[in-house]
Design an enzyme around this catalytic site. Structure first.
Site, PDB file in Angstrom:
ATOM      1  N   SER A 145       0.866  -1.178   0.000  1.00  0.00           N
ATOM      2  CA  SER A 145       0.000   0.000   0.000  1.00  0.00           C
ATOM      3  C   SER A 145       0.899   1.222   0.000  1.00  0.00           C
ATOM      4  O   SER A 145       2.046   1.151   0.467  1.00  0.00           O
ATOM      5  CB  SER A 145      -0.874  -0.005   1.257  1.00  0.00           C
ATOM      6  OG  SER A 145      -1.511   1.247   1.424  1.00  0.00           O
ATOM      7  N   TYR A 158      -2.378  -0.096  10.349  1.00  0.00           N
ATOM      8  CA  TYR A 158      -2.319  -0.613   8.966  1.00  0.00           C
ATOM      9  C   TYR A 158      -1.029  -0.137   8.306  1.00  0.00           C
ATOM     10  O   TYR A 158      -0.318  -0.926   7.676  1.00  0.00           O
ATOM     11  CB  TYR A 158      -3.545  -0.102   8.214  1.00  0.00           C
ATOM     12  CG  TYR A 158      -3.618  -0.461   6.750  1.00  0.00           C
ATOM     13  CD1 TYR A 158      -3.864  -1.773   6.345  1.00  0.00           C
ATOM     14  CD2 TYR A 158      -3.477   0.521   5.764  1.00  0.00           C
ATOM     15  CE1 TYR A 158      -3.950  -2.099   4.993  1.00  0.00           C
ATOM     16  CE2 TYR A 158      -3.574   0.213   4.408  1.00  0.00           C
ATOM     17  CZ  TYR A 158      -3.805  -1.100   4.036  1.00  0.00           C
ATOM     18  OH  TYR A 158      -3.901  -1.422   2.694  1.00  0.00           O
TER      19      TYR A 158
END
Ligand code: NAP
Length: 270
Positions: A145, A158
């Site tokens: 990501s 995250y």
């Protein structure tokens, strides 16, 4: 040509980006093991794979699996090897996000959950598959990501897990030099899968609704195609979007500017 006949494992194949990766691999002639927790959704994707590839044989294998459990990861690899005789491609795609300020998190276990699903699963799977990948001179793929390259507000756990994933894959790539095994990561910004509704909130429960406005972003099939095109060429890193690539350069020169960009990007979607 790259994928024809290749034996691939795709985690998180029951929806979103993983589903599209699986369908594109199957369409290109790969034999694909589909892994995720929901068997019904995996069967739906298996049907899509079979009809997209025009194959009716045993080229698609469904293995229900919770990747946060190391034993299940190892069994997944063993099932794929038993079915296809080896592994050429491992796609570490399964993941889940979180949403909320760190100082408002009431259930601290979400930090551990983020590490298990986004990072440790990939470590366990990759290390279990590595002997087979060395034999086939195969490919490790990982869906990271942009949050694995820069900090993002409301996503601390995250972002930390995706940074860990990036660090693992970058280190592994160096160790694998000379073995013929390549490591390719994609670091998407926003992909229109609806995954944000499945983010864990500060109380540790899935949000159940989108916490931000959806506009723009990549489609899951675009993201899948970009990853597979890069992996076919054994590229190391793929960062979709000019703004994202610019941000990574800027981070080296003016990190607070990038902090402000990340903050604005989240505020703009709330
Ligand atoms: N969407 C975005 O904007 C975006 C941006 C950057 C990076 N990413 C990354 O892209 C990857 C795919 O995301 P997505 O947007 O496609 O998300 P998604 O639509 O929510 O799909 C997530 C997939 O992961 C699987 N999964 C989740 N927890 C699992 C577990 N414990 N064990 C096995 N499978 C599990 C889910 O299947 P089951 O529920 O059936 O288990 C599902 O197939 C993730 O790594 C995510 O972090 C997404």
């Amino acid at each position: 040509m790259t994928w024809a006949g290749q034996a691939a494992i795709v985690t998180g194949a029951s929806g979103g980006i993983g589903e599209e990766i699986a369908v594109q691999l199957a369409t290109a002639g790969a034999r694909v093991t589909l892994a995720a927790r929901r068997p019904d959704e995996l069967e739906r994707v298996a049907t899509r794979c079979r009809s997209a590839s025009g194959r009716t044989d045993d080229a698609i294998l469904v293995v229900p699996c919770d990747v946060t459990d190391r034993t299940q990861c190892e069994s997944l690899v063993a099932s794929a090897v038993a079915a296809f005789g080896g592994i050429d491609v491992l796609v570490n795609n399964a993941g889940q996000g979180m949403w909320g300020r760190a100082d408002e998190v009431s259930d601290l276990s979400i930090y551990e959950a983020m590490l298990r699903v986004n990072y440790l699963s990939a470590v366990w799977l990759t290390l279990a598959a590595l002997p087979h990948l060395k034999t086939s001179r195969g490919r490790v793929l990982a869906v990271g990501s942009l949050s694995g390259k820069i900090g993002v507000p409301l996503r601390s756990g995250y972002a930390a897990a995706k940074h860990a994933l990036t660090g693992f894959m970058d280190s592994l790539r160096i160790e694998l030099d000379g073995t013929g095994v390549s490591v390719t990561m994609i670091h998407p910004g926003f992909v229109t899968t609806g995954s944000q509704a499945r983010n864990l909130g500060t109380d540790g429960r899935a949000l159940g609704a989108m916490p931000l406005k959806v506009s723009g972003g990549q489609t899951p099939d675009e993201c899948a195609a970009m990853l597979l095109a890069g992996a076919a060429l054994r590229k190391r890193d793929i960062v979709p979007g000019f703004r994202a690539r610019l941000g990574l350069w800027l981070k080296l020169l003016a990190p607070t500017v990038v902090d402000n960009m990340a903050s604005k990007a989240i505020r703009g979607r709330q």
